[in-house]
Design an enzyme around this catalytic site. Sequence first.
Site, short mmCIF file in Angstrom:
data_model
loop_
_atom_site.label_atom_id
_atom_site.label_comp_id
_atom_site.label_asym_id
_atom_site.label_seq_id
_atom_site.Cartn_x
_atom_site.Cartn_y
_atom_site.Cartn_z
N GLU A 1 7.13 -6.60 -8.93
CA GLU A 1 7.21 -5.20 -8.46
C GLU A 1 8.58 -4.89 -7.86
OE1 GLU A 1 3.85 -3.81 -6.16
OE2 GLU A 1 5.07 -2.24 -5.24
N LYS B 1 -2.66 -4.09 0.86
CA LYS B 1 -2.06 -4.44 -0.43
C LYS B 1 -0.55 -4.62 -0.25
CE LYS B 1 -0.12 -3.61 -4.63
NZ LYS B 1 1.29 -3.38 -4.90
N ASP C 1 -2.08 -21.17 -4.21
CA ASP C 1 -3.12 -20.44 -4.94
C ASP C 1 -3.27 -19.04 -4.34
OD1 ASP C 1 -5.49 -19.45 -5.92
OD2 ASP C 1 -6.57 -21.34 -5.76
N HIS D 1 11.53 3.41 -4.00
CA HIS D 1 10.81 2.90 -5.15
C HIS D 1 11.45 3.34 -6.45
CE1 HIS D 1 6.62 1.18 -5.06
NE2 HIS D 1 7.12 0.92 -3.87
C1 MEV Z 1 3.08 -0.63 -2.93
O1 MEV Z 1 3.04 -1.78 -3.71
C2 MEV Z 1 2.65 -0.93 -1.52
C3 MEV Z 1 2.52 0.27 -0.60
O2 MEV Z 1 1.67 1.25 -1.18
C4 MEV Z 1 1.95 -0.23 0.70
C5 MEV Z 1 1.57 0.86 1.69
O3 MEV Z 1 1.25 1.96 1.26
O4 MEV Z 1 1.56 0.54 2.87
C6 MEV Z 1 3.85 0.94 -0.39
#
Ligand code: MEV
Length: 446
Positions: free
Chosen positions: A89, A284, A300, A397
């Site tokens: 990513e 995430k 793992d 991003h």
């Molecule tokens: C993207 O991979 C992760 C985010 O969405 C985490 C978040 O929103 O805190 C940017």
Amino acid sequence: MRVFMIKSITGFSKLSKSKKIDWIVDTYFSNAEEAKGILKQYWNTNNNLQQLHDEFIENTITNYYLPLGVAPNFLINDTLYTIPMAIEESSVVAAASKAAKFWLERGGFKTEVISTTKIGQVHFIYKGDFDKLNKFFNQVKSRLIDDTEAITKNMTKRGGGILEIELRNKTSDIDNYYQLHTSFETLDAMGANFINSCLEQFAKTFKQEALSFDLFSEEEKQIEIVMSILSNYVPDCLVRAEVSCNVEDLSENATISGEAFANKFIQAVQIAEVEPYRAVTHNKGIMNGIDAVVLATGNDFRAVEAGVHAYASRHGKYSSLTHAKVENGIFTFWMEIPLALGTVGGLTGLHPLVKLALELLHKPSAKELMQIVAVAGLAQNFAALRSLTTTGIQEGHMKMHLMNILNQFEANNTEKEILTKYFKKNTVTHNAVIEALNKLRVSNEN
Ligand code: MEV
């Protein structure tokens, strides 16, 4: 619905690698030679190295690359680290590096391993009187441990091994269901093989010894083992990572004061604490950092993912793994997470890049690696919340994504250079990049 006329295959695993590839490309691809070429392009030219990778799993046909990046300037308990990250990513490594630099100038990360206990269970069915089962368990317990001696000898010598075996009555959940709930200390090993081998031996001994336990009736002697397996839920294999600084030191420029930043940041964390839809994305983002280091160090990541998310729901509602507060003018941001990691065994001594990653991290013990990984997660969350609560996430991003789009349309180096410059001042969208690239190409033709 599309109908594919593909026959199943028997004996696939026994075919040679090249025959496997022939079958796949002939069966599934319109251009078999091209598909074969792509698969082979990723083979390593060093045959021994390729064979090593071939033998990690079954039916290997090629290697699957992920970029291995590094995020420097992580100050953890006053030691500087450059953290290896394997991830696809865009912007994760850049975000980690940015957060590392930010906290480097504010005292760095503080970490602490809280506990290192792992769990495994033998799940079994016993149809009979619980008191008798309990007596049997107490009588056979030392035998269970003795019978695993061949497996535990080395681990025990080093200070680890089986900590405790408990008989758990689960009949209120499922009729006749019990467990040998066992805790382990596996030191620098992740310990999956060690734990599972011990459990399978417990199961054998337990079942065997029951046959000659006098108090049992004939039916009670027939203990049925359902399964013996470690648990990836490791709430007692816990590490804490933290950053803190004076609130006013949070400000980097005149656009937002330290106090305003802290307030907004804390609100964002609070939302993730109470709102599961947000908590999942919030966590995430933490896992972006954690998985990347877990993968780079040959651990793992599925086990870590499963355990971490279960921990995030331990109070009955999925919630944020990180927390933040301001007290007496000090901003503190922290996280406690379960991490079962190893720095010996598994891939750690086999995969040349994993060995390299571990050396880059000063050859850490499992405890040290727990701390480094937790920091990568905390840093990632800090970077994400900082962007989200200030500029928004897309700015950074899309800049990183720009390169992916340019590569997709096979931009050459000059085109990349010109367009990277152009998009410093213009908003990156998929369409805008394609348009700009086309325009550039047309103007070059004229
Ligand atoms: C993207 O991979 C992760 C985010 O969405 C985490 C978040 O929103 O805190 C940017």
